[in-house]
Design an enzyme around this catalytic site. Structure first.
Site, PDB file in Angstrom:
ATOM      1  N   HIS B 251     106.236   3.136  41.688  1.00  0.00           N
ATOM      2  CA  HIS B 251     105.805   4.098  40.671  1.00  0.00           C
ATOM      3  C   HIS B 251     107.061   4.663  40.034  1.00  0.00           C
ATOM      4  O   HIS B 251     108.008   5.026  40.730  1.00  0.00           O
ATOM      5  CB  HIS B 251     104.982   5.204  41.327  1.00  0.00           C
ATOM      6  CG  HIS B 251     104.258   6.074  40.348  1.00  0.00           C
ATOM      7  ND1 HIS B 251     104.907   6.945  39.514  1.00  0.00           N
ATOM      8  CD2 HIS B 251     102.933   6.194  40.070  1.00  0.00           C
ATOM      9  CE1 HIS B 251     104.002   7.573  38.766  1.00  0.00           C
ATOM     10  NE2 HIS B 251     102.804   7.137  39.088  1.00  0.00           N
ATOM     11  N   ARG B 271     103.060  12.283  31.767  1.00  0.00           N
ATOM     12  CA  ARG B 271     103.360  11.550  30.536  1.00  0.00           C
ATOM     13  C   ARG B 271     102.106  11.383  29.674  1.00  0.00           C
ATOM     14  O   ARG B 271     102.163  11.465  28.455  1.00  0.00           O
ATOM     15  CB  ARG B 271     103.981  10.191  30.874  1.00  0.00           C
ATOM     16  CG  ARG B 271     105.444  10.307  31.280  1.00  0.00           C
ATOM     17  CD  ARG B 271     105.992   8.999  31.845  1.00  0.00           C
ATOM     18  NE  ARG B 271     105.468   8.740  33.174  1.00  0.00           N
ATOM     19  CZ  ARG B 271     105.057   7.559  33.621  1.00  0.00           C
ATOM     20  NH1 ARG B 271     105.130   6.501  32.845  1.00  0.00           N
ATOM     21  NH2 ARG B 271     104.598   7.432  34.841  1.00  0.00           N
TER      22      ARG B 271
END
Lengths: 250, 643
Positions: B251, B271
């Site tokens: 990740h 994000r």
């Protein structure tokens, strides 16, 4: 920065036990659980401790740190002075299994006693419509990670084993509130909250709210509103009259 | 015969995360007596750590979304290596699985018109993730947990016994699957109670593995201690196959500071909701990392990227939301080239992009996590983030429709199963995977049991062998010599996997990794534990190490074999995507000639992925497929030239 920390851990089992001292390396940025793990890896490989996520999300590593119910993974070492002795003991309200691990099955038994979410009969999955403002109240309670620290600290059961059968504890009284405030739930849990789950035993000292690692306002937002609903039903003359009439018709 | 506690069930589910609970609910609803066995307390499984959301093309936020768009996104994310049938079932069934949760009491965040709100995430064309702030996994597991309690309450009302048809064996670890000696079919499982150390034998004609991932074999990981590859190793030892084990997802955004929290996840939702990645020069570097296969699909300027949050019809999405493999590699490069943050990551900035109150409302647990663990106020300053081992795309090879493994009676679902995500999983596709394939595995197991004429008997020799294996660390062959410390051995394994089979791989390093694993495989026999069997974490780890070593070898051997770069497998010595590898998958299983009961060796073989069904292939434009496929594979596409 590294220093040698002084830890005092309760070690033992259901038969009994004692506090054991450990001198152990402590590094900057660590939490109590890091230090417990270091003791395990270097000094006491069979030290029993329950943990999972180490990020404050699963609620497994509950214990009492210097007497205060806390998550070990969210208690930073920087809050102690290097010379402090940090004492870690198992949660007091539940029977000890071994070392820092307790038998929390009380909580799972209580969870089963709260009637489940009861959906409206006329809505199929996908047809639910709820406003954010309406789900938000129950969402606060669903932040609960079931660390059971509120159950541990609650004085109704902490030193009163005899109250356990009649008292669901803050976590599960809050679960009742969550379902009562759910915009689409159709069941009525108000009478049972008082009669079966021991809401009346709570005298709103807010200890549960104080220890909640999720910052849930258990007392103000769940327990007091539930007490108000009970009071409204029991002592409101109009409700009383309405119920009496309905009962006669039935 | 070993004297042990024994239980009989129709279906035994190992693992109590989203997939296991969903499988158990399905099996119980089909009328089968079902047991769930899990290493932790009920409701603590790793699923609680999922933050961002559950991907399902409900079309609540953008009515143009559909299962076809979700299917396309999933295949692109996996670089077309995915089991297309799994991707199809997943895209089609995810909305029903989410709506079903609502009818069991889940409370997702809402849209203005009262439906389930959906958020943006990497690789998803439209806002698609059902979520509850940034604690979606907790909502999922609690809802499934409460559904199980509801079923138990129904059984209690009928029979007076909560556990008449569905029982949870919590803090109970399975160390070996048991089979029928004559047919090899699954017959049950052997395990121990963590609390007492006492052994327990389950006999069950169907076993569903839902044990999750393998992250604890790596040093920097977002995974909890439970993720020791148990299901993958149990399956291989019993004779089933794994697939795609070279694909491990790092990740892009784990915490990097302080050291004690290194690896803890920072949700992609940061994000999705507007946070951007920056290097030490303050540059939004992702614009420089859009790979050829995604050219034209992402914004090329900061202005366009910023406009996209408000107007998705007329702008392209920000490259901050490229699939995870791309973002992780980009961060790795920035750090390597000297543009990293103070503690070896990059900056993730949301503070300068929205008001503090909004950040706290949308990302409450991220706010809390940074405040409590790192003294960072994310509403005022940027976070420092870097890649962390997060997910394994590979896993037990299963039939897409039923979850059946190659071993009769053995089923798998969730992270421990392979194929669905191809070479790289999109964020949000894991929670939906758990629900869709958890249910299907429960159904598959129920159907299998219904069709059996008789229950396969447990091989008692297998029970005795499993008991002896479990007790070995109390009496290691080293005798009076000090044995190996399980904690130290584990740390060495994590270091080797992290350094040698990490984000960027080379032949030399992976060969070195296999040598290290070889050495550890020998030393694990000498692991010695202190104390007795009651709640002894040193002993528990000693037993988990066998699984981690076997799975480590599966990852390293498969990674060595695949001479290309694709998704979660990046070879410095073979940096390009190779269409000749697109249709080939690597299958790992126990070496047939290795009788070693402790950590048997594995063999890796190539297999062909079935060609995609024509109606699904037609969902893609030919020019896009040409970036991944060989020309002969595309002659059936309507836009294709005759060969």
């Amino acid at each position: 920065m590294t220093h040698t920390g002084r830890f005092r851990l309760w070690r033992g089992d259901a038969e009994g036990g004692a506090l054991t001292d450990f001198d152990v390396e402590v590094n900057d940025g660590e939490v109590v659980l890091d230090v417990i793990h270091r003791i395990q890896a270097t000094q006491a490989p069979d030290l029993a401790v329950r943990w999972n996520c180490k990020a404050g999300k699963c609620g497994s590593c509950s214990a009492e740190i210097d007497g205060r119910p806390r998550l070990m993974c969210m208690t930073r070492m920087s809050q102690f002075a290097p010379q402090d002795v940090v004492t870690v003991t198992p949660m007091r309200t539940f029977p000890v299994i071994r070392d820092l691990v307790t038998d929390v099955s009380f909580n799972y038994a209580k969870a089963r006693e709260v009637p489940a979410f009861t959906p409206p009969a006329d809505l199929a999955p996908g047809e639910y419509r709820m406003a954010q403002a309406d789900v938000q109240r129950s969402q606060e309670f669903r932040k609960c990670i079931e660390c059971f620290l509120c159950q541990d600290v609650c004085h109704v059961v902490r030193d009163h084993e005899e109250n356990k059968p009649a008292f669901a504890g803050p976590r599960f009284l809050m679960r009742i509130a969550e379902l009562e405030l759910h915009p689409l739930d159709v069941a009525d849990r108000v009478p049972a909250a008082q009669d079966e789950h021991g809401l009346g035993l709570c005298n709103i000292t807010k200890c549960c709210t104080d220890v909640c690692p999720e910052g849930i306002k258990i007392t103000d937002n769940a327990l007091i509103p539930m007490k108000e609903r009970v009071a409204d039903r029991r002592y409101d003359p109009v409700v009383w009259l309405g119920r009496t009439i309905r009962r006669r018709r039935g | 015969m070993t004297e042990t506690e024994r239980h009989d069930y129709d279906v035994l589910v190992i693992g109590a995360g989203g997939a296991g609970l969903r499988a158990a609910i399905e099996a119980r609803e089909r009328g089968l007596r079902t047991a769930i066995v899990c290493k932790s307390l009920f409701g603590k499984a790793h699923t609680v750590m999922a933050e961002g959301g559950c991907a399902a093309a409900m079309g609540n936020a953008n009515s143009r979304d559909s299962w076809q768009v979700h299917f396309r996104d999933t295949m692109r994310g996996g670089k077309f290596l995915n089991s297309w049938r799994m991707a199809e079932l997943h895209a089609k069934e995810a909305p029903d699985r989410v709506w079903e949760l609502e009818s069991w009491g889940a409370l997702f965040d809402r849209t203005a018109d009262g439906r389930i709100s959906q958020r943006n995430f990497g690789g998803h064309t439209y806002p698609r993730l059902a979520h509850v702030g940034d604690r979606t996994g907790l909502e999922l597991i609690r809802t499934l947990q409460q559904r199980i309690v509801a079923l138990q309450q129904a059984d209690h009302a009928e029979t007076g016994d909560y556990e008449a048809r569905l029982r949870v064996f919590a803090e109970c670890t399975v160390t070996e699957l048991l089979t029928d000696a004559s047919t090899g079919a699954v017959a049950g499982a052997f395990g121990y109670w963590r609390e007492s150390g006492r052994f327990v034998v389950f006999s069950a004609p169907a076993v569903v593995l839902a044990t999750g991932g393998i992250g604890k074999s790596f040093q920097v990981t977002s995974n909890s201690w439970e993720y020791t590859g148990d299901g993958q190793a149990l399956a291989m030892r019993a004779g089933a196959s794994l697939v795609d084990m070279e694909f491990v997802q790092f990740h892009p955004t784990g915490m990097v500071w302080p050291p004690s929290v290194k690896g803890i996840l920072v949700t992609e939702g940061v994000r999705g909701d507007g946070g951007v990645l920056k290097n030490s020069d303050g540059e939004r570097f992702m614009f420089g990392y859009v790979p050829d296969v995604f050219t034209g699909q992402y914004a090329q300027s900061e202005d366009e990227a910023d406009r996209w949050y408000e107007d998705q019809e007329n702008n392209r999405r920000t490259p901050d939301l490229l699939p995870r493999d791309e973002v992780a590699r980009a961060i790795n490069t920035e750090v390597k080239e000297g543009r990293g943050s103070e503690h070896g990551g990059v900056y993730l900035d949301i503070a300068s992009r929205m008001p503090a109150a909004e950040i706290q409302r949308r990302l409450p647990s991220m706010y809390h996590q940074f405040k409590e663990l790192a003294d960072v106020d994310i509403t005022a300053e940027a976070m420092e983030v870097g890649p962390t081992c997060h997910y394994v795309m590979g896993g037990i090879a299963v039939d897409p429709d039923t979850g059946a493994s190659t071993l009769p009676g053995l089923y798998a679902a969730g992270e421990c199963a392979g194929g669905m995500h191809g070479s790289n999983r999109l964020g949000g596709n894991s929670l939906s995977d758990l629900l869709v394939f958890g249910r299907r595995a429960g159904l598959g197991a129920a159907g299998y049991v219904a069709g059996l004429a008789s229950r396969p008997p447990v091989d008692e020799a297998g029970v005795d062998a499993a008991a002896a294996m479990a007790l070995a660390p109390f009496d290691p062959p080293s005798g009076d010599l000090p044995g190996e410390n399980p904690y130290a051995l584990h740390a060495e394994l994590q270091q080797a996997m992290n350094d040698l089979v990490g984000i960027i791989r080379t032949e030399a390093e992976m060969t070195a990794a296999l040598d290290r694993l070889d050495e550890l495989r020998t030393r694990v026999r000498d692991v010695a534990v202190e104390g007795h069997r009651q709640y002894n974490p040193g002993w528990h780890l000693a037993l988990d190490l066998r699984n981690m070593l076997m799975v480590g070898e599966a990852v390293a051997s498969s990674a060595l074999r695949r001479t290309e770069s694709r998704g979660g497998h990046t070879r410095e010595d073979y940096p390009a995507l190779d269409p000749q590898w697109r249709h080939r998958v690597l299958v790992t299983r126990r070496a047939p000639d290795d009788p070693d009961p402790v950590v048997p060796r594995v063999v890796v073989e190539e297999a062909e992925r079935d060609p995609m069904r024509p109606d699904l292939l037609e969902l893609f434009d030919l020019p896009e497929l040409e970036k991944y496929y060989t020309a002969p594979e595309l002659v059936t596409h309507p836009g294709g030239e005759p060969a």
